[in-house]
Design an enzyme around this catalytic site. Structure first.
Site: not given
Length: 273
Positions: A135, A148
């Site tokens: 990501s 995250y």
């Protein structure tokens, strides 16, 4: 055991029942690859253009059984795409430790278990490609998404080392970092509750709405599928790829160029903190 057809490469992709994973699996199967998608829950393969095997990336026996099943059917595994993952949001101070560990098991240790299980197969073949879906959030500590970001950043760095270790076996590895895409990740992520009278109540609540808006307005997952196909047919893939809106990709470059406090100020402005 079935002998795999060398002209029809076998792809194993985790988390293929929806979102980016489903788009990639569908696109590659339409391109002539023999695709096996995975899901924690049993799926009816007749509803898809590719095959399904049941697999939970947090369960080692499940991983071993799924990899064995694909290998028994095809006699080879040419490409592993580590796509399965989960989101998590919340003030780091208020996120339960058990939830932090759960997301690390899924986003970090899960892909590592997948790689470890597939490597002996690829080593025997003296070839293989491993693609980790990370990501753009893994390149920076994002407010209320810090855990995250940490899971994806850890996978990025670990894969950099892993890539060098397995080159000697003829196996390639690359990381693909997507930005915001229009998927169901927002509904599937763990949201730390907005606690009444918490010192984070107002700001976290507003940031949560903003993050969901970014995902809802994200790009079509088909863009990721096309980029993955380009990487697969590239005989010499790069260490890192970033896929997403121009501003999101530029944000990574700006982090390397700008003074830390200036970059932090930009992030806080973006999230209206």
């Amino acid at each position: 055991m079935k002998n795999g057809n060398s002209s029809e490469k076998v792809v194993l992709i985790t988390g293929a029942s929806s979102g980016i994973g489903k788009s990639i699996a569908t696109h590659l199967s339409n391109k002539g690859f023999k695709v096996y998608g995975t899901s924690r829950k049993p799926q009816d393969s007749s509803k898809y253009t590719f095959n399904f095997v049941q697999l939970d990336v947090t369960d080692k026996p499940s991983i071993e059984e799924a990899v064995y099943e694909v290998y028994e059917r095809e006699g080879r595994i040419d490409i592993l795409i580590n796509n399965a993952g989960m989101g998590i949001t919340g003030p780091i101070e208020e996120i339960p430790e058990a939830e932090m560990k759960k997301v690390f098991e899924t986003n970090y240790f899960g892909p590592l278990h997948m790689i470890k299980t597939v490597l002996p197969v690829m080593r025997r073949q003296k070839s293989g490609l491993i693609i980790n879906i990370t990501s753009i959030a893994g390149y920076m500590g994002l407010p209320y998404r810090g855990i995250y970001s940490a899971t994806k950043g850890a996978l990025e760095i670990t894969a950099e080392a892993y890539r060098m270790e397995i080159k000697q076996f003829g196996i390639k590895m690359t990381n693909v970092a997507p930005g915001d895409f229009a998927t169901n990740i927002a509904s599937g992520r763990y949201h730390a509750p907005v606690i009444k009278d918490s010192p984070y109540e107002k700001v976290y609540g507003n940031t949560l709405k903003l993050m969901d808006e970014h995902v809802d307005a994200g790009q079509d997952p088909e863009l990721m599928a096309k980029e993955i196909y380009k990487i697969i047919i590239n005989p010499n893939p790069k260490v890192h790829y970033k896929v997403g809106e121009r501003l999101q990709k530029i944000s990574v470059k700006l982090k390397a160029l700008l003074p830390d406090k200036l970059y932090e100020k930009m992030l806080m402005k973006h999230y209206k903190l």
